[in-house]
Design a protein around this motif. Structure first.
Motif, PDB file in Angstrom:
ATOM      1  N   MET A   1      16.233 -32.229  -9.651  1.00 42.47           N
ATOM      2  CA  MET A   1      15.454 -31.393  -9.021  1.00 42.47           C
ATOM      3  C   MET A   1      13.918 -31.283  -9.978  1.00 42.47           C
ATOM      4  O   MET A   1      13.013 -31.377  -9.348  1.00 42.47           O
ATOM      5  N   GLU A   2      14.146 -31.428 -11.110  1.00 44.09           N
ATOM      6  CA  GLU A   2      12.926 -31.293 -11.939  1.00 44.09           C
ATOM      7  C   GLU A   2      11.925 -32.555 -11.758  1.00 44.09           C
ATOM      8  O   GLU A   2      10.718 -32.451 -11.541  1.00 44.09           O
ATOM      9  N   PHE A 280       6.156 -25.511 -11.967  1.00 46.52           N
ATOM     10  CA  PHE A 280       5.842 -24.365 -12.378  1.00 46.52           C
ATOM     11  C   PHE A 280       6.671 -23.237 -11.742  1.00 46.52           C
ATOM     12  O   PHE A 280       7.320 -22.455 -12.534  1.00 46.52           O
ATOM     13  N   TRP A 281       7.006 -23.322 -10.448  1.00 52.83           N
ATOM     14  CA  TRP A 281       7.735 -21.989  -9.852  1.00 52.83           C
ATOM     15  C   TRP A 281       9.301 -22.322 -10.137  1.00 52.83           C
ATOM     16  O   TRP A 281       9.892 -21.296 -10.101  1.00 52.83           O
ATOM     17  N   ALA A 282       9.778 -23.547 -10.341  1.00 58.89           N
ATOM     18  CA  ALA A 282      11.106 -23.850 -10.561  1.00 58.89           C
ATOM     19  C   ALA A 282      11.543 -22.942 -12.083  1.00 58.89           C
ATOM     20  O   ALA A 282      12.576 -22.481 -12.099  1.00 58.89           O
ATOM     21  N   VAL A 288      18.711 -19.898  -6.612  1.00 56.46           N
ATOM     22  CA  VAL A 288      18.977 -20.089  -5.165  1.00 56.46           C
ATOM     23  C   VAL A 288      17.611 -20.734  -4.344  1.00 56.46           C
ATOM     24  O   VAL A 288      17.853 -21.462  -3.552  1.00 56.46           O
ATOM     25  N   LEU A 289      16.391 -20.120  -4.634  1.00 52.51           N
ATOM     26  CA  LEU A 289      15.248 -20.338  -4.154  1.00 52.51           C
ATOM     27  C   LEU A 289      14.958 -21.863  -4.587  1.00 52.51           C
ATOM     28  O   LEU A 289      14.633 -22.864  -3.916  1.00 52.51           O
ATOM     29  N   VAL A 290      15.203 -22.247  -5.774  1.00 51.33           N
ATOM     30  CA  VAL A 290      14.837 -23.679  -6.241  1.00 51.33           C
ATOM     31  C   VAL A 290      15.581 -24.406  -5.755  1.00 51.33           C
ATOM     32  O   VAL A 290      15.437 -25.696  -5.341  1.00 51.33           O
ATOM     33  N   THR A 295      17.150 -29.030  -1.752  1.00 50.73           N
ATOM     34  CA  THR A 295      17.802 -29.684  -0.781  1.00 50.73           C
ATOM     35  C   THR A 295      16.736 -29.708   0.419  1.00 50.73           C
ATOM     36  O   THR A 295      16.923 -30.955   0.987  1.00 50.73           O
ATOM     37  N   ALA A 296      15.762 -29.034   0.600  1.00 52.06           N
ATOM     38  CA  ALA A 296      14.779 -29.305   1.749  1.00 52.06           C
ATOM     39  C   ALA A 296      13.768 -30.788   1.324  1.00 52.06           C
ATOM     40  O   ALA A 296      13.672 -31.348   2.067  1.00 52.06           O
TER      41      ALA A 296
END
Length: 502
Positions: A1-2, A280-282, A288-290, A295-296
């Protein structure tokens, strides 16, 4: 993800749309509570009269619609006003819940623009057209139909850049209007007066006012940093952009804490969020949102039509930005002005000058038959504008009480410059429920007052810890509006001429 989140904006879009939903919800809630007494059929500035005047000035209702697009050209009864406000509020809550697409955001944009274009004096503030511009850009941040919080289509990068462009213009415009305006901004003393004289102080505004002058001067320099320096870095690479965005958001948070500036500061935060990408938001949002964003991103499908439309919007905004940019460069800069009927690209600014004294107009009534020194005058207490000297101001922003705001401006002018104040007095003389609901209460619940006047006062913050427990010291200056009664022939003639009394 990062690694993948470093250059993506799935979480950014999620946060922008949720906060936009909140601002929309508040704005429509304000309309639900206040639009009928303000511009309803029996309001202070009836919408029907206004639309007829615009039609006459432009030649037809069709020309009026082209100049001021609004659904109310087709239907403007009280029912219509409330229907639009309630539909807007419900759709705003849907967006807050995480579901948005282009049609939903288009409806929100047009409904709120309809209110702004019909709102007259009550909706003449810069943040109203700022919300229409922000809402317009948000339409193209979403897919056409997919309403999921993390749809298959990535946020188009041109729209992210346009949000940054909006941030640049909002902040830089506000900074330049101060730099060119009042000398007390340039000499660093503006905050000696700003907190005491701002429209509607908050619960800790007095604390800010009595800070040491050195701290207040530092505050002015922080203002320059946020409004004149940081905007230039919103287009830079990630590190500089994150720092600039953080400064801008922090500046807005300080303004939120230090007063009640409607939803202006909440709204100004929204485009500044485009400075932050998913990396930044991660670090801030729940895992769960991250994970959903990741996934999206993995399953994302490119949409050439969506990207093409985004580039077309960018081109339109670029063309419409010419006049606002020329305005910012001009020594005759004006603020909070639109140059197109849809308010797509505007010029912004706030507090180009700061008053050094606080004035307040209080409406007072009496049931006595005399208006002399023995008359018992009772004040109409505003809901939020300072009235009682021992009452601490509440925190009400992002909610906006329109009458309180307009009376702050009116106190620095005359009744003739705010003619609807005569209509307000007429309604108070008749205990009109709509007018009464704009105040904290009715000092004459049994029968209406025989006479009403408006008195001008000077308010100053009382020093904390004073033995009387006062929040304000109050000094009477004189009558702002003369004593009036329901049988005053001059008042009746004026109201009939305006169409407010038949």
């Amino acid at each position: 993800m990062e690694e993948k989140s470093n250059s993506t904006y799935w979480l950014t879009r999620f946060v922008i749309l949720r906060l936009l939903g909140v601002v929309y919800a508040v704005a429509f809630l304000v309309a639900i509570n206040q639009i009928i007494p303000l511009i309803g059929e029996n309001g202070l500035l009836p919408i029907g009269i206004y639309l007829k005047e615009v039609s006459a000035a432009l030649g037809s209702a069709g020309a009026g619609f082209v100049r001021l697009p609004s659904v109310f050209w087709f239907w403007h009864s009280d029912t219509a006003l409330l229907t639009v406000a309630w539909i807007g509020f419900v759709l705003s809550c849907v967006v807050i819940a995480g579901y948005a697409n282009a049609p939903v955001l288009t409806v929100l944009w047009f409904l709120y623009m309809s209110i702004v274009h019909a709102g007259q004096d009550w909706y003449g503030y810069g943040w109203e057209i700022q919300l229409t511009e922000t809402g317009f850009l948000a339409i193209f941040l979403c897919p056409l139909l997919d309403m999921r919080p993390f749809p298959r289509r990535a946020p188009p990068m041109p729209i992210i850049v346009l949000f940054r462009w909006l941030t640049f213009r909002c902040l830089l415009g506000a900074g330049l209007i101060k730099l060119r305006g009042d000398n007390i901004w340039r000499n660093g003393t503006a905050l000696y007066y700003y907190f005491e004289t701002q429209p509607i102080p908050g619960p800790i505004t007095r604390w800010f006012h009595f800070l040491p002058h050195t701290a207040l001067k530092i505050g002015v320099w922080f203002n320059w940093l946020a409004e004149l320096v940081a905007p230039w870095f919103v287009f830079w690479p990630r590190a500089a952009r994150h720092i600039a965005g953080s400064i801008i958001v922090l500046f807005q948070v300080v303004l939120i804490l230090s007063g009640n500036l409607s939803f202006l500061n909440w709204l100004t935060i929204i485009p500044a969020l485009a400075c932050f990408d998913d990396s930044f938001w991660a670090r801030l949002l729940p895992g769960v949102l991250v994970r959903k964003a990741a996934t999206a991103a993995d399953k994302a499908e490119e949409s050439k039509p969506m990207l093409t439309i985004a580039w077309i919007v960018a081109a339109v905004v670029a063309l419409l930005s010419i006049q606002p940019v020329l305005n910012m460069l001009s020594p005759e800069q004006v603020m909070n002005t639109s140059f197109d009927p849809l308010e797509l690209v505007n010029t912004y600014g706030a507090f180009g000058s700061v008053g050094q004294e606080r004035f307040n107009v209080i409406f007072e009534g009496t049931t006595d038959d005399t208006t002399g020194g023995k008359a018992n005058w009772k004040p109409y207490i505003y809901k939020y504008l300072p009235t009682l000297p021992d009452k601490r101001p509440p925190q009400i922003a992002p909610y906006q009480p329109h009458l309180d705001w307009q009376m702050w401006f009116a106190a620095m002018s005359t009744p003739d410059q705010y003619p609807w104040t005569y209509n307000l007095v007429w309604k108070l003389l008749h205990n009109d429920p709509g007018a009464i609901m704009l105040f904290a209460g009715n000092p004459f619940p049994g029968k209406p007052p025989r006479f009403i006047k408006a008195v001008l006062y000077r308010y100053k913050f009382a020093k904390p810890g004073n033995p009387q427990g006062l929040y304000w010291t109050v000094e009477e200056i004189g009558d702002w509006m003369p004593v009036l009664s329901a049988d005053d022939a001059r008042l009746v003639k004026f109201l009939e001429g305006e169409g407010w009394v038949r």
